[in-house]
Write a protein that holds these residues in place. Sequence first.
Motif, PDB file in Angstrom:
ATOM      1  N   THR A   1       9.194  -8.196   7.125  1.00  0.00           N
ATOM      2  CA  THR A   1      10.382  -7.627   6.502  1.00  0.00           C
ATOM      3  C   THR A   1      10.032  -6.513   5.525  1.00  0.00           C
ATOM      4  O   THR A   1      10.831  -5.624   5.288  1.00  0.00           O
ATOM      5  N   LEU A   2       8.849  -6.587   4.934  1.00  0.00           N
ATOM      6  CA  LEU A   2       8.307  -5.520   4.093  1.00  0.00           C
ATOM      7  C   LEU A   2       6.902  -5.244   4.613  1.00  0.00           C
ATOM      8  O   LEU A   2       5.921  -5.858   4.177  1.00  0.00           O
ATOM      9  N   PRO A   3       6.775  -4.327   5.585  1.00  0.00           N
ATOM     10  CA  PRO A   3       5.502  -4.193   6.311  1.00  0.00           C
ATOM     11  C   PRO A   3       4.473  -3.281   5.665  1.00  0.00           C
ATOM     12  O   PRO A   3       3.490  -2.919   6.310  1.00  0.00           O
ATOM     13  N   GLU A   4       4.656  -2.924   4.389  1.00  0.00           N
ATOM     14  CA  GLU A   4       3.643  -2.121   3.713  1.00  0.00           C
ATOM     15  C   GLU A   4       2.615  -3.046   3.038  1.00  0.00           C
ATOM     16  O   GLU A   4       2.699  -4.270   3.152  1.00  0.00           O
ATOM     17  N   HIS A   5       1.675  -2.432   2.328  1.00  0.00           N
ATOM     18  CA  HIS A   5       0.502  -3.188   1.888  1.00  0.00           C
ATOM     19  C   HIS A   5       0.206  -2.965   0.407  1.00  0.00           C
ATOM     20  O   HIS A   5      -0.324  -1.927   0.006  1.00  0.00           O
TER      21      HIS A   5
END
Length: 376
Positions: free
Chosen positions: A288-292
């Motif tokens: 759902t929040l695919p950043e890092h």
Amino acid sequence: MTGVAGAEGFASRLIPAWLAVALPQGEGPAPVIEALGDDGPRTTLAQCRTVFALAHLARVADRPDLLDAAHRIHGFVSLHLRGADWGHRFSDGQGPDACLRRSYDQSFALLSVAALMRAGSDRVDARDLHRIWDFIETRLIEPATGALWQDERGPDSPDTRSQNPQMHMLEAVLEAHAATGDPVWLARAEGLAAVGLRHFVDPATGAVREFTGPDLEPTDDASGTRREPGHQYEWAWLLHCLADATGRDDLRKAAARMTEFAETHGLRRGGPLDGAPFEAVDATGRPTLPEHLLWPLTEAGKLHARLGHRDRTIRIADIIFGAYFAPDHDPRWINRLDAEGRTTWDAALTRLLYHVAIFVTEGHRAGCWRIGPATA
């Protein structure tokens, strides 16, 4: 710069260079900045996390200069953030929110004092730990469940309950046990772990829920179905630490289920950030929040280090020090990258150094690199 070189120079080069710009010159009590370029209010969270990180690194890497810096920041906390009842306010800013005493912040106050004790400080002792705990026990723990309220308003706190204060309080009481050897802290750790496993773990998947309703029951809204891979690793590491102290295999089994969920659903596959945890997924494992963010990498890394996974630990160090930190121990870092390694949040947040400090010392403990003559 390779991950091993970054880890080996973290305590000896990067942190001293950062302190030169983050901590005012002098010898008396003083706060560190909250982030590079940030002159805003000082928070208990960032100040106490930094005290812990410096004391922890001072002990493991044999760096007395870092303990001196920790003492200065602890002095500021004692004067400006701690109340007469030993509850610690959110920040030294103005307004009611600044004065609020949150469970999350008390955990780091406790953690920082325990780390100072372990580092051999003469500025704190076990009585300080008990004073902080007395505030927590009388103002922040729900008697019927043993769970922490979000803050001192108790049942009048915001509607959701978060796993994060429970997790970090478990971390703090484990550090207090390591500092004192007093079995009361180990009993408290087992109690906090039981609360977390009972109320914040989805029995269907074994994954940690981020939030529940005010009654500690699961909800089906976006907050109730949120799962953060970084917290699966962080809880798993803590449960392994507690299992090491108690010999309880059931804790290792719970940790294994959390890790399996994160490894199956929570990692980037391919690209420059291959193996990096997503910021968040849902209860089914869909990103759902695919950043890092930076911190979940450190949590994955310290768990792999504790489990003896040398190659995974070094790979994670390569990502951290190759993608998030400036080269050659320049004391700058960024908080979040996208799938292609592009910066989406460039803040060099002080509170992140706590995460990196534990990661590099766990890697040192596992023999992945050496950061000083002492052992963890």
